[in-house]
Motif scaffolding. Structure first.
Motif, PDB file in Angstrom:
ATOM      1  N   ARG A  51      43.330  37.340  46.012  1.00  0.00           N
ATOM      2  CA  ARG A  51      43.080  35.921  46.282  1.00  0.00           C
ATOM      3  C   ARG A  51      42.474  35.728  47.665  1.00  0.00           C
ATOM      4  NH1 ARG A  51      47.189  33.242  47.073  1.00  0.00           N
ATOM      5  NH2 ARG A  51      48.944  34.619  46.619  1.00  0.00           N
ATOM      6  N   PHE A  52      42.980  36.464  48.643  1.00  0.00           N
ATOM      7  CA  PHE A  52      42.460  36.365  50.008  1.00  0.00           C
ATOM      8  C   PHE A  52      40.978  36.737  50.051  1.00  0.00           C
ATOM      9  CE2 PHE A  52      41.527  38.299  54.139  1.00  0.00           C
ATOM     10  CZ  PHE A  52      42.018  37.361  55.013  1.00  0.00           C
ATOM     11  N   ALA A  53      40.618  37.819  49.376  1.00  0.00           N
ATOM     12  CA  ALA A  53      39.233  38.304  49.415  1.00  0.00           C
ATOM     13  C   ALA A  53      38.261  37.370  48.721  1.00  0.00           C
ATOM     14  CB  ALA A  53      39.152  39.690  48.785  1.00  0.00           C
ATOM     15  N   ASN A  54      38.760  36.501  47.846  1.00  0.00           N
ATOM     16  CA  ASN A  54      37.891  35.610  47.080  1.00  0.00           C
ATOM     17  C   ASN A  54      38.133  34.137  47.378  1.00  0.00           C
ATOM     18  OD1 ASN A  54      36.382  37.400  44.901  1.00  0.00           O
ATOM     19  ND2 ASN A  54      38.466  38.203  45.065  1.00  0.00           N
ATOM     20  N   ASP A  55      38.867  33.830  48.431  1.00  0.00           N
ATOM     21  CA  ASP A  55      39.180  32.448  48.780  1.00  0.00           C
ATOM     22  C   ASP A  55      37.962  31.795  49.440  1.00  0.00           C
ATOM     23  OD1 ASP A  55      40.160  30.041  49.806  1.00  0.00           O
ATOM     24  OD2 ASP A  55      42.104  30.899  50.323  1.00  0.00           O
ATOM     25  N   PRO A  56      37.416  30.727  48.869  1.00  0.00           N
ATOM     26  CA  PRO A  56      36.251  30.069  49.473  1.00  0.00           C
ATOM     27  C   PRO A  56      36.470  29.638  50.919  1.00  0.00           C
ATOM     28  CG  PRO A  56      36.591  29.276  47.240  1.00  0.00           C
ATOM     29  CD  PRO A  56      37.796  30.111  47.581  1.00  0.00           C
ATOM     30  N   ASP A  87      51.092  42.244  48.264  1.00  0.00           N
ATOM     31  CA  ASP A  87      50.862  42.771  46.919  1.00  0.00           C
ATOM     32  C   ASP A  87      49.378  42.623  46.579  1.00  0.00           C
ATOM     33  OD1 ASP A  87      50.345  40.156  45.407  1.00  0.00           O
ATOM     34  OD2 ASP A  87      52.340  39.757  46.191  1.00  0.00           O
ATOM     35  N   GLY A  88      48.960  43.329  45.544  1.00  0.00           N
ATOM     36  CA  GLY A  88      47.544  43.362  45.188  1.00  0.00           C
ATOM     37  C   GLY A  88      46.972  42.011  44.833  1.00  0.00           C
ATOM     38  N   GLU A  89      47.735  41.154  44.176  1.00  0.00           N
ATOM     39  CA  GLU A  89      47.234  39.846  43.769  1.00  0.00           C
ATOM     40  C   GLU A  89      46.975  38.947  44.979  1.00  0.00           C
ATOM     41  OE1 GLU A  89      45.782  36.649  41.802  1.00  0.00           O
ATOM     42  OE2 GLU A  89      45.961  38.727  41.131  1.00  0.00           O
TER      43      GLU A  89
END
Length: 231
Positions: free
Chosen positions: A157-162, A151-153
């Motif tokens: 989260r994956f794209a912005n996970d440190p 899903d989009g959320e």
């Protein structure tokens, strides 16, 4: 003539032969449970990247059809709610001598003193930067190995996970493109174990699978550092 002395000698030889067989059977070898994927044939230690790679699902690469960067949400969103975009959060984390344009968020300049991909020093100046924020597991790679069905959320989260983000030399990052461990590794060999361990940690966290060739490449790197831990 078969004497008592001959009988005792034969009996002793038989006992020695049995003892030798028992000793051999109890010694760890190629078919022993002691064998494994760790260094020297020992099982990989629990908690190591070498053990974790064996827990990843192995499947073929799915088509890239439908992939767009936008499917992972707006670039560098403020997912942690601290008022700063993810890109600036990672710059603040990874650079030294950081200066801001607005006092606390927007990084104006700084220095990447030990670029993980090249081992060199790279200067960051906003607007003409030689520093990129790399997705250690590329978004396109993730799309072809499971993320296309998220899903989009979850993708946001994956794209912005440190855990999946590093400040790195821009030109080297662009040569990497969306390569996985089977097609690209950092030129800085001293960082390869850490890099592969981070990829494994990200893929394990999100359930991203690996190809057979990718898993084998990860194993090859990690056998040189069997005690490497996951970040």
């Amino acid at each position: 003539m078969f004497t008592e002395r001959t009988f005792r000698s034969a009996l002793a030889a038989s006992a020695l032969a049995v003892a030798a067989l028992v000793t051999t059977a109890c010694s760890p070898g190629a078919d022993s449970p002691e064998s494994g994927d760790g260094a020297g044939g020992r099982p990989a230690a629990r908690g190591t990247a070498l053990a974790a790679v064996e827990t990843l699902t192995v499947k073929g690469r799915a088509p890239k059809t439908g992939y767009e960067r936008e499917k992972f949400g707006r670039a560098w969103a403020d997912v942690d709610g601290n008022g700063c975009g993810t890109r600036d959060d990672i710059l603040k984390r990874d650079l030294t001598g950081v200066r801001f344009t607005d006092g606390r968020c927007k990084v104006a300049s700084g220095t990447l003193t030990d670029d993980p991909y090249t081992g060199t020093t790279v200067r960051f100046v906003r607007g003409r930067s030689k520093v990129d924020i790399d997705h250690v597991v590329a978004l396109s790679d993730a799309w072809q190995k499971g993320a296309g069905k998220w899903d989009g959320e979850t993708r946001r989260r994956f794209a912005n996970d440190p855990l999946n983000l590093l400040a790195v030399d821009a030109s080297t990052n662009r040569r990497k493109s969306d390569g996985d461990a089977a097609t690209w590794l950092p030129p800085n060999k001293a960082y390869r174990c850490t890099y592969v361990a981070r990829q494994i940690a990200v893929k394990k966290k999100y359930g991203v699978w690996v190809t057979g060739g990718e898993r084998d490449a990860m194993r090859r790197v990690l056998t040189t550092c069997p005690q490497q831990r996951l970040p």
